[in-house]
Design a protein around this motif. Sequence first.
Motif, PDB file in Angstrom:
ATOM      1  N   ALA A  32       0.816  -1.203   0.062  1.00 12.85           N
ATOM      2  CA  ALA A  32      -0.005   0.038  -0.216  1.00 12.85           C
ATOM      3  C   ALA A  32       0.769   1.300  -0.050  1.00 12.85           C
ATOM      4  O   ALA A  32       0.847   2.206  -0.843  1.00 12.85           O
ATOM      5  CB  ALA A  32      -0.954   0.106   1.227  1.00 12.85           C
ATOM      6  N   GLU A  33       1.826   1.309   0.907  1.00 15.83           N
ATOM      7  CA  GLU A  33       2.612   2.295   1.005  1.00 15.83           C
ATOM      8  C   GLU A  33       3.252   2.587  -0.608  1.00 15.83           C
ATOM      9  O   GLU A  33       3.520   3.786  -0.987  1.00 15.83           O
ATOM     10  CB  GLU A  33       3.818   2.246   1.915  1.00 15.83           C
ATOM     11  N   ALA A  34       3.774   1.694  -1.251  1.00  9.67           N
ATOM     12  CA  ALA A  34       4.558   1.498  -2.461  1.00  9.67           C
ATOM     13  C   ALA A  34       3.753   2.278  -3.607  1.00  9.67           C
ATOM     14  O   ALA A  34       4.082   3.271  -4.421  1.00  9.67           O
ATOM     15  CB  ALA A  34       5.095   0.565  -2.964  1.00  9.67           C
ATOM     16  N   LEU A  35       2.361   2.006  -3.441  1.00 11.26           N
ATOM     17  CA  LEU A  35       1.381   2.424  -4.510  1.00 11.26           C
ATOM     18  C   LEU A  35       0.973   3.705  -4.577  1.00 11.26           C
ATOM     19  O   LEU A  35       0.029   4.269  -5.096  1.00 11.26           O
ATOM     20  CB  LEU A  35       0.293   1.276  -4.716  1.00 11.26           C
ATOM     21  N   ASP A  36       0.973   4.199  -3.209  1.00  9.30           N
ATOM     22  CA  ASP A  36       0.411   5.456  -2.499  1.00  9.30           C
ATOM     23  C   ASP A  36       0.932   6.557  -3.872  1.00  9.30           C
ATOM     24  O   ASP A  36       2.064   6.833  -3.922  1.00  9.30           O
ATOM     25  CB  ASP A  36       0.831   6.075  -1.447  1.00  9.30           C
ATOM     26  N   GLY A  37      -0.197   7.146  -4.410  1.00  8.50           N
ATOM     27  CA  GLY A  37       0.127   8.173  -5.592  1.00  8.50           C
ATOM     28  C   GLY A  37       0.778   7.719  -6.816  1.00  8.50           C
ATOM     29  O   GLY A  37       0.875   8.518  -7.901  1.00  8.50           O
ATOM     30  N   ALA A  38       0.627   6.342  -7.057  1.00  6.21           N
ATOM     31  CA  ALA A  38       1.163   5.736  -8.435  1.00  6.21           C
ATOM     32  C   ALA A  38      -0.108   5.756  -9.368  1.00  6.21           C
ATOM     33  O   ALA A  38      -1.199   5.581  -9.071  1.00  6.21           O
ATOM     34  CB  ALA A  38       1.415   4.469  -7.984  1.00  6.21           C
ATOM     35  N   GLN A  39       0.292   6.259 -10.461  1.00  9.95           N
ATOM     36  CA  GLN A  39      -0.463   6.146 -11.765  1.00  9.95           C
ATOM     37  C   GLN A  39      -0.300   4.932 -12.567  1.00  9.95           C
ATOM     38  O   GLN A  39      -1.536   4.615 -13.235  1.00  9.95           O
ATOM     39  CB  GLN A  39      -0.278   7.179 -12.450  1.00  9.95           C
ATOM     40  N   VAL A  40       0.837   4.102 -12.488  1.00  8.09           N
ATOM     41  CA  VAL A  40       0.912   2.792 -13.221  1.00  8.09           C
ATOM     42  C   VAL A  40       1.691   1.956 -12.292  1.00  8.09           C
ATOM     43  O   VAL A  40       2.512   2.532 -11.620  1.00  8.09           O
ATOM     44  CB  VAL A  40       1.720   3.216 -14.639  1.00  8.09           C
ATOM     45  N   VAL A  41       1.340   0.707 -12.558  1.00  6.27           N
ATOM     46  CA  VAL A  41       2.079  -0.269 -11.933  1.00  6.27           C
ATOM     47  C   VAL A  41       2.528  -1.290 -13.006  1.00  6.27           C
ATOM     48  O   VAL A  41       1.651  -1.849 -13.805  1.00  6.27           O
ATOM     49  CB  VAL A  41       1.188  -1.056 -10.692  1.00  6.27           C
ATOM     50  N   ILE A  42       3.838  -1.654 -12.966  1.00  7.04           N
ATOM     51  CA  ILE A  42       4.172  -2.869 -13.877  1.00  7.04           C
ATOM     52  C   ILE A  42       4.547  -3.818 -13.205  1.00  7.04           C
ATOM     53  O   ILE A  42       5.287  -3.623 -12.196  1.00  7.04           O
ATOM     54  CB  ILE A  42       5.572  -2.044 -14.691  1.00  7.04           C
ATOM     55  N   ASP A  43       4.294  -4.909 -13.744  1.00  8.49           N
ATOM     56  CA  ASP A  43       4.431  -6.349 -13.026  1.00  8.49           C
ATOM     57  C   ASP A  43       5.522  -7.098 -13.814  1.00  8.49           C
ATOM     58  O   ASP A  43       5.187  -7.420 -14.829  1.00  8.49           O
ATOM     59  CB  ASP A  43       3.371  -7.073 -12.674  1.00  8.49           C
ATOM     60  N   VAL A  44       6.799  -7.166 -13.516  1.00  6.44           N
ATOM     61  CA  VAL A  44       7.852  -8.147 -14.044  1.00  6.44           C
ATOM     62  C   VAL A  44       8.300  -9.139 -13.067  1.00  6.44           C
ATOM     63  O   VAL A  44       9.257  -9.631 -13.377  1.00  6.44           O
ATOM     64  CB  VAL A  44       8.902  -7.209 -15.117  1.00  6.44           C
ATOM     65  N   SER A  45       7.396  -9.133 -11.968  1.00  9.35           N
ATOM     66  CA  SER A  45       8.030 -10.137 -10.978  1.00  9.35           C
ATOM     67  C   SER A  45       7.935 -11.585 -11.545  1.00  9.35           C
ATOM     68  O   SER A  45       7.379 -11.945 -12.452  1.00  9.35           O
ATOM     69  CB  SER A  45       7.050 -10.042  -9.638  1.00  9.35           C
ATOM     70  N   ASN A  46       8.749 -12.346 -10.736  1.00  9.66           N
ATOM     71  CA  ASN A  46       8.819 -13.838 -11.324  1.00  9.66           C
ATOM     72  C   ASN A  46       8.664 -14.774  -9.979  1.00  9.66           C
ATOM     73  O   ASN A  46       9.337 -14.344  -8.825  1.00  9.66           O
ATOM     74  CB  ASN A  46      10.112 -14.242 -11.904  1.00  9.66           C
ATOM     75  N   SER A  47       8.462 -16.009 -10.181  1.00  7.94           N
ATOM     76  CA  SER A  47       8.400 -17.005  -9.001  1.00  7.94           C
ATOM     77  C   SER A  47       9.688 -17.310  -8.607  1.00  7.94           C
ATOM     78  O   SER A  47      10.534 -17.818  -9.563  1.00  7.94           O
ATOM     79  CB  SER A  47       7.402 -18.083  -9.484  1.00  7.94           C
ATOM     80  N   PRO A  48       9.871 -17.528  -7.380  1.00  9.97           N
ATOM     81  CA  PRO A  48      11.055 -18.111  -6.875  1.00  9.97           C
ATOM     82  C   PRO A  48      11.271 -19.595  -7.171  1.00  9.97           C
ATOM     83  O   PRO A  48      12.291 -20.199  -7.279  1.00  9.97           O
ATOM     84  CB  PRO A  48      11.130 -17.839  -5.467  1.00  9.97           C
ATOM     85  N   SER A  49      10.150 -20.313  -7.634  1.00  8.97           N
ATOM     86  CA  SER A  49      10.328 -21.805  -7.655  1.00  8.97           C
ATOM     87  C   SER A  49       9.394 -22.009  -8.942  1.00  8.97           C
ATOM     88  O   SER A  49       8.210 -21.308  -9.333  1.00  8.97           O
ATOM     89  CB  SER A  49       9.268 -22.407  -6.599  1.00  8.97           C
ATOM     90  N   PHE A  50       9.897 -22.603  -9.901  1.00  9.66           N
ATOM     91  CA  PHE A  50       9.264 -23.218 -11.120  1.00  9.66           C
ATOM     92  C   PHE A  50       8.292 -24.276 -10.934  1.00  9.66           C
ATOM     93  O   PHE A  50       8.036 -25.099 -11.868  1.00  9.66           O
ATOM     94  CB  PHE A  50      10.123 -23.240 -12.057  1.00  9.66           C
ATOM     95  N   GLU A  51       8.335 -24.970  -9.759  1.00 10.64           N
ATOM     96  CA  GLU A  51       7.505 -26.332  -9.501  1.00 10.64           C
ATOM     97  C   GLU A  51       6.024 -25.907  -9.712  1.00 10.64           C
ATOM     98  O   GLU A  51       5.531 -24.939  -9.255  1.00 10.64           O
ATOM     99  CB  GLU A  51       7.734 -26.783  -8.012  1.00 10.64           C
ATOM    100  N   ARG A  52       5.278 -26.896 -10.230  1.00 16.34           N
ATOM    101  CA  ARG A  52       4.053 -26.520 -10.980  1.00 16.34           C
ATOM    102  C   ARG A  52       2.980 -25.959  -9.995  1.00 16.34           C
ATOM    103  O   ARG A  52       2.301 -24.782 -10.432  1.00 16.34           O
ATOM    104  CB  ARG A  52       3.235 -27.731 -11.555  1.00 16.34           C
ATOM    105  N   ALA A  53       2.861 -26.498  -8.831  1.00 14.48           N
ATOM    106  CA  ALA A  53       1.862 -25.879  -7.796  1.00 14.48           C
ATOM    107  C   ALA A  53       2.324 -24.648  -7.462  1.00 14.48           C
ATOM    108  O   ALA A  53       1.499 -23.691  -7.091  1.00 14.48           O
ATOM    109  CB  ALA A  53       1.681 -26.928  -6.790  1.00 14.48           C
ATOM    110  N   ALA A  54       3.842 -24.320  -7.019  1.00 14.18           N
ATOM    111  CA  ALA A  54       4.130 -23.220  -6.339  1.00 14.18           C
ATOM    112  C   ALA A  54       4.205 -22.117  -7.344  1.00 14.18           C
ATOM    113  O   ALA A  54       3.962 -21.058  -6.722  1.00 14.18           O
ATOM    114  CB  ALA A  54       5.731 -23.514  -6.072  1.00 14.18           C
ATOM    115  N   VAL A  55       4.449 -22.239  -8.565  1.00 17.22           N
ATOM    116  CA  VAL A  55       4.497 -21.118  -9.620  1.00 17.22           C
ATOM    117  C   VAL A  55       2.976 -20.475  -9.613  1.00 17.22           C
ATOM    118  O   VAL A  55       2.927 -19.476  -9.679  1.00 17.22           O
ATOM    119  CB  VAL A  55       5.264 -21.516 -10.802  1.00 17.22           C
TER     120      VAL A  55
END
Length: 251
Positions: free
Chosen positions: A45-68
């Motif tokens: 919430a603190e990071a998004l305060d006043g933001a006009q745009v959010v870009i999501d380029v995050s990635n899963s730390p695990s590629f196991e099917r259920a975890a990802v």
Amino acid sequence: MKIVVIGGTGLIGSKTVAMLRENGHEAVPASPNTGVNTITGEGLAEALDGAQVVIDVSNSPSFERAAVLEFFETSTRNLLAAEAEAGVGHHVAVSIVGTERIPDNGYFAAKIAQEQLIEKSGNPFSLLHATQFFEFTRGIADTATEGNSVRIAPVLYQPMAGDDVAQAVTRVSVGSPLNGRTEIAGPEQFRMDEFFRDALAGWGDPRQVVTDVHARYFGSELSERSLVPGDGATLGKIRYRDWAAQNAAGK
């Protein structure tokens, strides 16, 4: 414009943050390294305060099917809810060209689930489907290695440089929401086996690339066009040979 980049300390995220700042925007890298966790909600919430745009380029730390799958669903739900609360006007997410063509791949299935959440959220959005990155070439070769052989399918392949990905993300993020998807890819199309044969030769790598129509790509068999975009894709400018030469020189 304040733009929050989820995964902003990673490969594409850090490049995107730099490009946005060069263009005069307030680009905020958000990741567990900066105190923002989209799984627990910490700092979101603190990071998004006043933001006009959010870009999501995050990635899963695990590629196991259920975890990802759990990662992308939980992270995306939390992010979309926080954006709605903060009044963010544009959600941009990077996905993969060909997700719908390889349904048996757990990672691709998780990205489809992520996209569906975004599309159904009611938040204005843009989805960028990117082809594979040059930066992951060595890692892909390593996962395809058996002994002294690298087994690669002879399918079409159109990878791109991380800088070109970040350029496309930057361009889309400062524009109006697409409320749909667009594809981005490298400027050249190859046969995948030939691309890796040339790449290994360029590294002076003694492994032999073996052409195998049944070779698996992160666990899945590929068809001719599994990994390449359709007509109308936006193409990057950086060619693999130029990128490889620059990286070999340490630039």
